[in-house]
Scaffold this active site. Sequence first.
Site, mmCIF file in Angstrom:
data_model
loop_
_atom_site.group_PDB
_atom_site.id
_atom_site.type_symbol
_atom_site.label_atom_id
_atom_site.label_comp_id
_atom_site.label_asym_id
_atom_site.label_seq_id
_atom_site.Cartn_x
_atom_site.Cartn_y
_atom_site.Cartn_z
ATOM 1 C CE1 TYR A 54 -3.167 -2.883 0.151
ATOM 2 C CE2 TYR A 54 -3.643 -2.369 2.433
ATOM 3 C CZ TYR A 54 -3.875 -3.134 1.304
ATOM 4 O OH TYR A 54 -4.819 -4.136 1.351
ATOM 5 C CB SER A 152 -4.872 -11.804 0.993
ATOM 6 O OG SER A 152 -5.719 -10.808 0.418
ATOM 7 C CB SER A 208 -14.160 -4.650 -1.981
ATOM 8 O OG SER A 208 -14.856 -3.925 -2.978
ATOM 9 N N PRO A 209 -16.469 -4.324 0.945
ATOM 10 C CG PRO A 209 -16.882 -3.417 3.059
ATOM 11 C CD PRO A 209 -15.766 -3.733 2.107
ATOM 12 C CD GLN A 301 -15.884 9.241 3.797
ATOM 13 O OE1 GLN A 301 -14.719 8.929 4.037
ATOM 14 N NE2 GLN A 301 -16.307 9.484 2.568
#
Length: 343
Positions: A54, A152, A208-209, A301
């Site tokens: 990342y 993953s 990524s829900p 958020q």
Amino acid sequence: MQYRFLGKTGLKVSALSFGSWVTVGGQVGYESARDCVLEAWNHGVNYFDTAEAYASGECERVFGQIIKDLNFKRSDLVISTKLFWGGPGPNDTGLSKKHLVEGMKASLDRLGLDYVDIVMAHRPDPLTPMEEIVRGFTHIVNSGQALYWGTSEWNAHDIERAHHMAAVHHLIPSSCDQPQYNAFWRERVEKELLAVIRNYGYGLTIWSPLDNGVLTGKYNEGIPSDSRFAAATVTGSTKQDMVNFGKALDTPEGQSKLKRVQELKKVADQLGCTTAQLALAWCLTNESVSTVITGASRPQQVVENMKAVAVYTQLKENAEVRANIEGILGNTPVQPRLFGRWA
């Protein structure tokens, strides 16, 4: 906040967690990232996820600084990182024992930590023998640099092979996987991985829900000008991802998704929540899910995401609403039939 065990381990993780992909060390500044982490913590989040890839390592550095500045008690945190893409060198990518050992040390240095709770193989590596991979992660756990290891986006066959190697050679098996999972992306978790979840008590830390934000409903009328997929200043591969995302929404499949999101909004309105909160809560109704990784670029958020726990309680207690949602989605995976009965 609710807490769940990570599969069959004794490790308890918050049902909603905080992920750092794209935002921490990337698209948002340090203060915003710190405030988001603090807001998540204040709402009971104890699980924070990152990876060596990342922002080319900057994410781990920034997150490590945030932990230090907020003076969190280490034992109160569950931190995971992932190894695979460590750099441009021939041995900086993949799951060789060399990269696992060196990559783990580099990640811990960036994070400023003595250990992480979970280290994951960010992707499967078909070029490295499975025995070497399992031995590499066993070495990391035995050295105290990680407490558990996981995978993953691994397929069920490779997870089975890893567990076989662990059993044959008396090594440490993996405990969890981090797959993509949401109301529009269900096959891998609900069908392919079903056997390993059952056989090995595999935990799932899903990402990524919200399906890249589609399940929030904000793309129902097109891509908003303030969306990260409309950022005119972005270049390179990320810019191409944004272009591809826009094109995908214009396909028949994309339009079908948006129509179903509009129907889901009606359900959300009846429950008194947002479409995003409904989508997060829906993920939690799958009890194989240990934690749902959420992301945010602003503290507000985070506040809104955390309300999904209460919505999950509503869904859990109302079979009629759950059935209505499944009717709208129309994509429940069909389970394989074995020996005259459904698996």
